[in-house]
Design a protein around this motif. Structure first.
Motif, PDB file in Angstrom:
ATOM      1  N   LEU A  79       0.996  -1.007   0.241  1.00  0.00           N
ATOM      2  CA  LEU A  79       0.154  -0.018  -0.227  1.00  0.00           C
ATOM      3  C   LEU A  79       1.312   1.025   0.122  1.00  0.00           C
ATOM      4  N   ARG A  80       1.217   1.799  -1.004  1.00  0.00           N
ATOM      5  CA  ARG A  80       2.493   2.858  -0.929  1.00  0.00           C
ATOM      6  C   ARG A  80       1.728   4.087  -0.803  1.00  0.00           C
ATOM      7  N   GLY A  81       1.968   5.004  -0.219  1.00  0.00           N
ATOM      8  CA  GLY A  81       1.296   6.304  -0.380  1.00  0.00           C
ATOM      9  C   GLY A  81       1.255   6.345   0.686  1.00  0.00           C
ATOM     10  N   PHE A  82       0.962   6.032   1.777  1.00  0.00           N
ATOM     11  CA  PHE A  82       0.149   5.969   2.818  1.00  0.00           C
ATOM     12  C   PHE A  82       0.209   6.857   3.823  1.00  0.00           C
ATOM     13  N   GLU A  83       1.864   7.051   3.663  1.00  0.00           N
ATOM     14  CA  GLU A  83       2.510   8.242   4.420  1.00  0.00           C
ATOM     15  C   GLU A  83       1.825   9.607   3.952  1.00  0.00           C
ATOM     16  N   LYS A  84       1.908  10.449   2.582  1.00  0.00           N
ATOM     17  CA  LYS A  84       1.241  11.479   2.295  1.00  0.00           C
ATOM     18  C   LYS A  84      -0.183  11.100   2.087  1.00  0.00           C
ATOM     19  N   PHE A  85      -0.422  10.333   2.346  1.00  0.00           N
ATOM     20  CA  PHE A  85      -1.507  10.051   2.931  1.00  0.00           C
ATOM     21  C   PHE A  85      -2.630  10.868   4.386  1.00  0.00           C
ATOM     22  N   CYS A  86      -1.738  10.475   5.176  1.00  0.00           N
ATOM     23  CA  CYS A  86      -1.530  11.205   6.675  1.00  0.00           C
ATOM     24  C   CYS A  86      -1.335  12.565   6.839  1.00  0.00           C
ATOM     25  N   GLN A  87      -0.509  12.990   5.795  1.00  0.00           N
ATOM     26  CA  GLN A  87      -0.559  14.528   5.367  1.00  0.00           C
ATOM     27  C   GLN A  87      -2.202  14.855   6.076  1.00  0.00           C
ATOM     28  N   GLY A  88      -1.976  16.269   6.424  1.00  0.00           N
ATOM     29  CA  GLY A  88      -2.784  17.375   7.114  1.00  0.00           C
ATOM     30  C   GLY A  88      -4.062  16.895   7.716  1.00  0.00           C
ATOM     31  N   ARG A  89      -3.452  15.622   7.755  1.00  0.00           N
ATOM     32  CA  ARG A  89      -5.077  15.087   9.200  1.00  0.00           C
ATOM     33  C   ARG A  89      -4.808  15.465  10.551  1.00  0.00           C
ATOM     34  N   PRO A  90      -6.105  15.346  11.187  1.00  0.00           N
ATOM     35  CA  PRO A  90      -5.225  15.152  13.567  1.00  0.00           C
ATOM     36  C   PRO A  90      -4.803  13.717  13.694  1.00  0.00           C
ATOM     37  N   VAL A  91      -3.655  14.161  14.393  1.00  0.00           N
ATOM     38  CA  VAL A  91      -3.249  13.399  14.001  1.00  0.00           C
ATOM     39  C   VAL A  91      -4.200  12.577  15.021  1.00  0.00           C
TER      40      VAL A  91
END
Lengths: 169, 493
Positions: free
Chosen positions: B38-50
């Motif tokens: 599942l590539r790109g998940f780290e980027k997917f996390c950006q901009g979300r409340p922790v």
């Protein structure tokens, strides 16, 4: 244990794989009745046995990629007619027929009536919480079909109960 | 040169291919494995409340959402600089051990176990849980299902949902448990311990009592002398939920012991041009290629590794099993001499299973777990945090950076299986070398033995992707590398 289960499978962050979870969240706001359990499960394999055991009738809602239909097309078929969707086979290589067979062999009461309502997906690999337009547009028709399924099941149950006569408390 | 592709590997999360490069004389030139992730998940996390990551990272994996939930929760605690109440710590640990008790059961009986129970040369169609039941008896299957249900029930009680936990948030937990629920978990814990004794018995009767299997476990084809990694508690005992990361060398000596927040000082990631996979290695030792030994920074993070880095187990039955395991495999019951036999990972998993079950039974009795002090609401923010737990498949690291509002600006995840990418590659190569010789016929059993080297790691790749319709067959394709033509194709369904 409620006799009817609507089991929505999928992953809400993988574009069209969000079909199941989106249907589930839409159904959460509707009065389905006390005889229905609505479940969203981002899992498969063994966990299906635990979720399916002792149910009377089950409707599995999921995304599917047959490649033989336009995205957004709704497929409806009894489980066992084919090995249906990805979520159903992926986990630990225990697919739905295997899970059902295993459940039966172990003496669990597995439902004999499992219907699958699957939406043809276009993209189930891109990380996104928004489905493609065609799949998004299939949600409303799916809700109508699910309510129709429930209504049919209830009628069949009433007919069966009346044949058997009233059960005294 | 010929290329053999084993595609896909059966009975693992996701699907993958093993590529074997065979020279014209039939000997093995090289090997690598390819997996979807599942590539790109780290980027997917950006901009979300922790705090949302505790929920959303569970979608990385349909098998161990619990591990991601816990690693995310710990990282989020650290982002807010908050220490969770003691009761919340115990409840999270309890949930996590119950999860282990189910997950290790599944692996032993349904995934790895069939290799031994049904035998490596049994037809693929029989090497599954139904085959295990046919051999061990219907009762075993019932016990396995019941054990899994117990784990699920504890997750539901503490984690709030039937299929995956949702109750951890920065500072602790959102839901307390009742006395009645505690009573139920005590009963579950005791039943789990009984099940773990049964699992030990199956291991004894079917695997250890068969000399051929033990010889196979100890054979050179399945041996790699690498570094090992795992979490340990304050007494250097195995812990799945919390502690320091301990790394020991191929000789068993301690290489490092560090706080999760310092992981980047110790771990780096190597990239190979042919693969998008990353290969983590020990920074202070360095990347020396796909080789083992004390000079190569390759490490394993598996049940076998966790036993190797620890000084023992924190519960009595598991400690006894730990000693028996090391005494049998190294002659040294203290565990100071590491085990390097990949296939012993299955045995190590059983030792851990015993511990997980005993731990559930023990922690369920802790009076504090029904406390209503389960959340310390954060009042300030640090803006960076690392959470490490042991996923069943290896050390799982979540590292987040946020702005002052707790919105994620950067995320780095090293999932359990990723740690083992390099050792898996080496294990496949070595197993294949021992089995594929010039003129030898490649049978179903040959392929399975190569896969066994892989399967021992219980790898899990991109399993949140619910792709591929239909059954996944196992396919062997031999290519002529010069012309690219398929010379031979073997398929099994």
């Amino acid at each position: 244990m409620r006799p009817f289960l609507v089991l929505c499978l999928g992953n809400e962050v993988l574009t069209d794989d969000a079909f199941g979870p989106l249907v589930a969240s839409r159904l959460e706001n509707r009065e389905l009745g006390d005889d229905v359990e609505l479940l969203f499960a981002p899992v498969a394999g063994f966990r299906l046995i635990e979720l399916l055991s002792s149910r009377q009738s089950v409707l599995i809602v999921d995304a599917i990629k047959t490649g033989n239909a336009a995205p957004g097309t709704l497929h409806s078929f009894p489980a066992g007619a084919l090995t249906p969707s990805n979520s159903l086979i992926n986990s630990h290589q225990i697919n739905l027929p295997t899970a059902l067979e295993l459940g039966r062999q172990l003496g669990e009461t597995m439902p004999s009536d499992i219907q699958v309502l699957a939406c043809e997906a276009e993209d189930i690999e891109t990380l996104s919480e928004t489905p493609t337009e065609a799949v998004g547009a299939a949600i409303d028709p799916a809700i109508t079909l699910i309510e129709g399924w429930l209504s049919d099941k209830r009628q069949a149950r009433v007919a069966k109960d009346s044949r058997q006569g009233p059960i005294s408390a | 040169m010929k290329q053999i592709v084993i595609d896909p590997i059966t009975r693992l999360e996701g699907h993958g291919k093993i590529h074997l490069f065979i020279k014209d004389d039939g000997s093995l030139e090289n090997c690598y494995f390819q997996v979807p992730e599942l590539r790109g998940f780290e980027k997917f996390c950006q901009g979300r409340p922790v705090e949302e990551l505790c929920r959303i990272t569970t979608r990385i994996c349909g098998v161990c959402p619990d591990a991601h939930h816990m690693a995310a929760a710990k990282a989020a605690d650290a982002v807010y600089g908050v220490t969770i109440p003691s009761a919340a710590f115990k409840l999270r640990s309890l949930l996590y051990d119950a999860f282990y008790a189910g997950d290790h059961t599944t692996h032993f009986f349904a995934l790895g176990g069939p290799d031994f129970v049904c035998g490596p040369d049994a037809p693929a169609a029989e090497r599954n849980i139904l085959g295990v039941i046919a051999k061990v008896g219907l009762d075993a299957g019932k016990k396995v299902i019941a054990q899994r249900a117990r784990g699920q029930r504890v997750i539901e009680i503490i984690g709030g949902k039937k299929v995956h936990p949702v109750t951890s948030l920065p500072g602790g937990l959102s839901k307390r448990i009742s006395k009645a629920e505690q009573e139920e978990m005590i009963k579950i814990g005791d039943e789990m311990v009984e099940f773990s004794k049964f699992a030990v018995q199956v291991l004894n009767d079917i695997v250890l009592a068969n000399k051929a299997y033990v010889d196979m476990i100890l054979s050179d084809a399945y041996t790699h002398k690498t570094y090992n990694m795992g979490l340990v508690d304050a007494n250097n005992k195995v812990n799945f939920y919390d502690g320091k990361v301990r790394v020991t060398g191929p000789d068993g000596k301690e290489h490092a012991k560090y706080e999760p927040k310092d992981y980047l000082e110790y771990v780096a990631e190597h990239v190979e041009p042919y693969s998008y996979l990353k290969y983590p290695y020990l920074k202070k030792v360095g990347w020396k290629g796909f080789v083992d030994g004390v000079d190569s920074g390759i490490y394993k993070a598996t049940p076998l590794s966790r036993l190797n880095v620890a000084d023992g187990m924190a519960t009595p039955l598991a400690q006894a099993e730990y000693e028996r395991y090391f005494e049998t495999l190294t002659g040294d019951r203290t565990g100071k001499t590491p085990v390097h036999s990949t296939l012993a990972t299955h045995w190590a998993r059983i030792v851990e299973l015993v511990y997980a079950c005993e731990s559930v039974a023990k922690m369920a009795r802790d009076e504090e777990i029904t406390s209503d002090k389960i959340l310390n609401i954060p009042t300030s923010i640090v803006g960076e945090g690392v959470g490490i737990v042991e996923a069943p498949r290896g050390t799982l690291t979540h590292h987040y950076k946020t702005d002052q509002n707790g919105i994620v600006t950067e995320a780095n995840l090293i999932v359990g299986t990723t740690n083992n990418n390099a050792p898996i590659t080496m294990s496949i190569k070595k197993a294949a070398e021992g089995l594929i010789k010039k003129g030898s016929k490649i049978t179903d059993g040959t392929l399975n033995r190569i896969e066994m080297a892989f399967r021992a790691y219980d790898p899990c790749f991109g399993c949140a992707t619910h792709t591929l319709p239909g059954q996944m067959p196992l396919e062997l394709i031999i290519h002529d590398v010069e012309s690219g033509e398929i010379i031979e194709s073997v398929r099994r369904n």
